[in-house]
Write a protein that holds these residues in place. Structure first.
Motif: not given
Length: 712
Positions: A206-209, A335, A276, A213, A265, A268-269
């Motif tokens: 799931e794309p999360l900032d 990030r 990755w 997270l 999750t 990849r974020n």
């Protein structure tokens, strides 16, 4: 006789099994006297533990009695069945630090270690564990040159080339029983069996900032103020040694966090897409990668830290066992939040190798150590650790299960062999499902079939050791009788795949698919018969068909052999079945390639030579595995061999050409005795060999005779 035996035989077997299935499993054999004999003076054997079947072993030194370790039998704690269905029983002495002081074989019923290779290779194998420790991860390799300790805390021991699956079962039984003792007696209270570990869910992303997270509990953080660290050193020589802490007690000492990058999750974020992909190329199945970052005046990276080394300030443990961390050079932009980008921020990616058996579903403890010293010439040092527990949320990992055994290494280690087998089975399926191209040309069919028989004998049999055996059946029966798991079957992936394919083909073609195409010993007999013909043996000694009455009677013998073996397998505590299964020459001819003591070699050679004069005589008349296949083959749903109304009345061409004598005078196919050689299919489709087609082409008719006339 064969067609009428199977029903009463099946009822008899099921009744006998029902009577015996609830009998108690066999347990250890050692008592106090035998333990004292096994561990004589200066060792002293204590009283057997009432809660756990272990014997404390002591050593008297002057006036002090020192605990040496614990002795136990593996069958009491981890009775993992071998291929006979009976566990190998090991006598183990485990010292108080988890080291193997002694490992001996008390009893074993592994077919390959009985009259095959003999017991010596197994005894040499278990002797390699002396001096090893439970904190090491043991890897088995049958190449002797690779045996020894590698650069980390792992060790490689030499396996047994022709008994890979058996020694893996022995290893699993030894390690599981030893870990059970270590958990109960040596402070390994939360230690886990290395083969029973969970794994990361690769399908959850799931794309999360970063803030999301944290809310998902995928970021673990800890903040240490100067006062917190000072409090930890209170009362020690390190108290008051940090001037900065005295001046600013509320100031930031360090803030550190850990993220599990294997979790898609997270990885990849936090990493870029390039990072990755790079990470995935450097971590093998079972490996784990963690991002560790600190900010503040104290970092996990010390002044003397060198890349590629084990960090001195950072440690990881699980279940009380230390786990080695190695940094992984990931050249990528991480990030992190804006306030984590100053000069005081340090981060690195650390790798945990698969041999460490880290379980992502269980708590992990990271510890950041701080060392203080007092004095100039010979300073006195004291170290304090600040622990942070990591617990991955349930949604991101798959917990371990009882069936997730170390058999997985047997499968991953034989990927190439299994791929070659899968291709061969796929090719065979196509040939049998669409035989028209194959049977259209007699010469082509002979070459293709012989090529496949060579593949079966050479690759499946001698190279990949995939010969199915009646031992597979007796092992299952004995495991059921003794109430044990059938998981031992998974240690031999070739056997599992072949049995699975044979089971599927029972419903389509019956027993013939395995017996005619996939049995290495059957292939050996077929090829030897053809070689005999090529060498002109049949010019001097003509091979004759067994008279039909005797053929029927002799085909029933294999069912009697099967019944005797099954009965012996179901007798608790009996070793007679170990001798009875030697009626099979498979182990001698295929598993051991005739390298065995002379009585067994004589029997195997005799059965091969029998096929020269009585085509596949052993398979048709004596083979208990063939009898099993015939019984199971009754699940066949199709009459797949084409027939004409003239077949048997009056045409007898196929019946006379059938070397297996599996065609009745009336023309029906006895599928229980058919080996699927497809000769009759080729004749049926040939206008030069099939009498009805020849007559139709010439405008002639074949005179019809009575069945009595045909049989006469």
């Amino acid at each position: 006789m064969a067609s009428t035996l199977w029903r009463p035989l099946a009822v008899w077997l099921l009744t006998l099994l029902a009577c015996l299935v609830f009998l108690p499993a066999r347990a250890g054999v050692m008592d106090g006297a035998s333990m004292k004999q096994a561990f004589p003076l200066p060792l002293v054997v204590g009283e057997k533990d009432k809660a756990l079947p272990v014997w404390p072993i002591y050593k008297q030194e002057a006036t002090e009695t020192i605990l040496v370790g614990y002795a136990f039998e593996s069958i009491d704690l981890a009775p993992l069945p071998g291929f006979s269905g009976v566990p190998v029983n090991l006598l183990v002495l485990l010292d108080a630090q988890g080291g193997f002081r002694d490992v001996r074989v008390l009893s074993q019923h592994e077919p390959v270690f009985l009259d095959g290779l003999g017991p010596e290779p197994l005894e040499k194998f278990v002797a390699q564990y002396k001096g090893l420790n439970l904190k090491q991860h043991v890897k088995i390799d049958s190449r002797a040159k690779s045996a020894g300790q590698d650069a980390s805390a792992n060790v490689i021991i030499d396996g047994v080339a022709k008994a890979t699956a058996s020694v893996r079962i022995v290893n699993q039984s030894l390690m599981s029983s030893a870990l059970a003792v270590a958990r109960a007696k040596m402070g390994f209270a939360e230690g886990r069996d290395p083969s029973l570990i969970g794994r990361i869910r690769e399908d959850v992303f799931e794309p999360l900032d970063f803030n999301a997270l944290q809310r998902a509990e995928l970021v673990t953080r800890q903040t240490l103020r100067n006062r917190d660290v000072e409090a930890a050193f209170a009362g020690s020589v390190g108290e008051g040694q940090d001037e900065e802490a005295r001046r600013n007690p509320g100031g930031l000492f360090t803030e550190w966090m850990v993220l599990h990058l294997n979790v898609p999750t997270v990885g990849r974020n936090i990493l870029t897409e390039k990072g990755w992909r790079y990470l995935k190329t450097w971590i093998e199945p079972g490996d784990h990668a963690f991002l560790v970052a600190t900010r503040g005046r104290y970092s996990f990276v010390g002044e003397d830290y060198q890349g590629g080394a084990v960090p001195t300030r950072l440690t990881l443990s699980q279940g009380g066992l230390p786990i080695e961390l190695r940094d992984l050079d990931v050249d990528d932009k991480i990030r992190l939040p804006e306030d984590w980008r100053g000069a005081d921020v340090h981060w690195k990616v650390f790798k945990v190798i698969s041999q460490a058996s880290l379980d992502p579903t269980q708590p992990m403890k990271f510890a950041l150590s701080v060392t203080r010293e007092k004095g100039l010439i010979l300073p006195e040092k004291v170290r304090k650790e600040f622990e942070m527990e990591i617990q991955l949320p349930e949604d991101y990992a798959i917990p371990s299960g009882n069936e997730q055994q170390s058999w997985k290494t047997s499968w991953t280690g034989r990927k190439l062999d299994l791929s070659v087998l899968a291709v061969g089975l796929a090719l065979l399926t196509v040939m049998l499902a669409r035989p028209a191209w194959l049977v259209r040309d007699e010469r082509r069919m002979r070459w293709v079939r012989n090529a496949y028989l060579l593949y079966t004998l050479g690759f499946i049999g001698w190279f990949a050791q995939g010969q199915l055996s009646i031992v597979n059946l007796t092992g299952i029966l004995q495991a059921i009788v003794n109430g044990r798991s059938l998981g031992f079957l998974l240690y031999d992936p070739m056997t599992v795949l072949l049995w699975g394919y044979a089971a599927l083909t029972f419903f389509v073609w019956g027993r013939g698919t395995f017996c005619g195409w996939l049995c290495p010993f059957g292939a050996l007999q077929d090829l030897i018969s053809q070689l005999a013909g090529y060498l002109g043996v049949y010019k001097k000694w003509k091979r004759r068909a067994v008279p039909r009455v005797w053929d029927r009677r002799l085909k029933g013998v294999k069912y009697v052999v099967l019944a005797v073996i099954v009965a012996l397998a179901l007798i608790p505590g009996s070793n007679l079945v170990d001798s009875a299964v030697e009626v099979e020459p498979f182990k001698t001819a295929i598993t051991l390639a005739f390298v065995r003591s002379w009585p067994f070699v004589v029997w195997a050679v005799a059965m091969v030579l029998l096929s020269v004069f009585v085509y596949k005589g052993y398979c048709r008349y004596l083979c208990p595995l063939g009898a099993t296949m015939a019984i199971l083959g009754r699940a066949r749903l199709l009459r797949w061999i084409p027939r004409r109304v003239e077949c048997g009345q009056p045409c007898q061409t196929c019946r006379h050409r059938c070397a297996y004598q599996a065609i009745e005078p009336q023309g029906q196919i006895d599928y229980n005795e058919c080996f699927q050689c497809m000769d009759c299919v080729a004749i049926h489709d040939s206008d030069t060999r099939c009498a009805p087609l020849i007559s139709a082409r010439k405008g002639q008719t074949i005179p019809i005779r009575t069945i009595k006339e045909q049989v006469a």
